[in-house]
Motif scaffolding. Structure first.
Motif, PDB file in Angstrom:
ATOM      1  N   LYS A   1      26.708  37.854  40.354  1.00 29.78           N
ATOM      2  CA  LYS A   1      27.679  37.173  39.335  1.00 29.78           C
ATOM      3  C   LYS A   1      28.529  36.285  40.124  1.00 29.78           C
ATOM      4  N   ALA A   2      29.174  35.090  39.633  1.00 33.99           N
ATOM      5  CA  ALA A   2      29.923  34.129  40.277  1.00 33.99           C
ATOM      6  C   ALA A   2      31.368  34.634  40.110  1.00 33.99           C
ATOM      7  N   GLU A   3      31.779  35.433  39.229  1.00 35.04           N
ATOM      8  CA  GLU A   3      33.310  35.750  39.068  1.00 35.04           C
ATOM      9  C   GLU A   3      33.308  37.412  38.862  1.00 35.04           C
TER      10      GLU A   3
ATOM     11  N   ASP B   1      32.784  38.492  35.497  1.00 34.30           N
ATOM     12  CA  ASP B   1      31.301  38.702  35.023  1.00 34.30           C
ATOM     13  C   ASP B   1      30.695  40.079  35.071  1.00 34.30           C
TER      14      ASP B   1
END
Length: 151
Positions: free
Chosen positions: A72-74, A77
């Motif tokens: 995940k990017a964040e 997330d």
């Protein structure tokens, strides 16, 4: 010297007066075998359906875990992915447990129906067997009385 009585002839006459009909036992055996076959079919069908359901549940869970394991990017997330997985798994669990309950309910219903039918069949067979035995015993008693009166 006293002569020994021949009990072989007496037993032969006695057994001949009360013939044994094995057809009732054969019918009872066939009824039991048929009941066993039908109960086995119910159990095997339930086992097959349960296995299919378990396999589907496992595949669905693995598919959801695949989504969960993706990068995940964040950081938020990850929390959302875990929440989504937990929610989806809870829903899948409820659906699958209901499906298992339906399988169990069908097994119970089918078993009760089979046992009721078998009980009815066995009752009818026992009644017919007792009527025949009563008739045969009456006939044998009449023959024995007639034979005793003739001597």
């Amino acid at each position: 010297m006293a002569k020994t009585q021949d009990f072989t002839a007496i037993m032969k006459d006695f057994m001949g007066a009360f013939p044994v009909d094995t057809s009732a036992m054969e019918d009872a055996f066939k009824t039991q075998a048929t009941l066993g076959e039908k109960l086995s079919a119910v159990a095997l069908d339930a086992a097959s359906k349960s296995t299919d359901l378990s396999t589907k549940w496992t595949k669905d869970t693995l598919a959801k875990m695949t989504d969960l394991s993706k990068a995940k990017a964040e950081p938020a997330d990850y929390a959302k992915a875990i929440t989504d997985f937990a929610s989806a798994y809870a829903e899948m669990s409820a659906e699958n447990m209901a499906a298992f309950a339906e399988i169990a309910k069908k097994v119970q219903t089918d078993t009760v129906e089979l046992m009721m039918a078998a009980g009815k069949d066995m009752s009818e067979e026992a009644s017919a067997m007792m009527q025949k035995a009563t008739k045969d015993a009456s006939t044998a008693a009449k023959k024995a009385t007639t034979a005793a009166a003739a001597k």
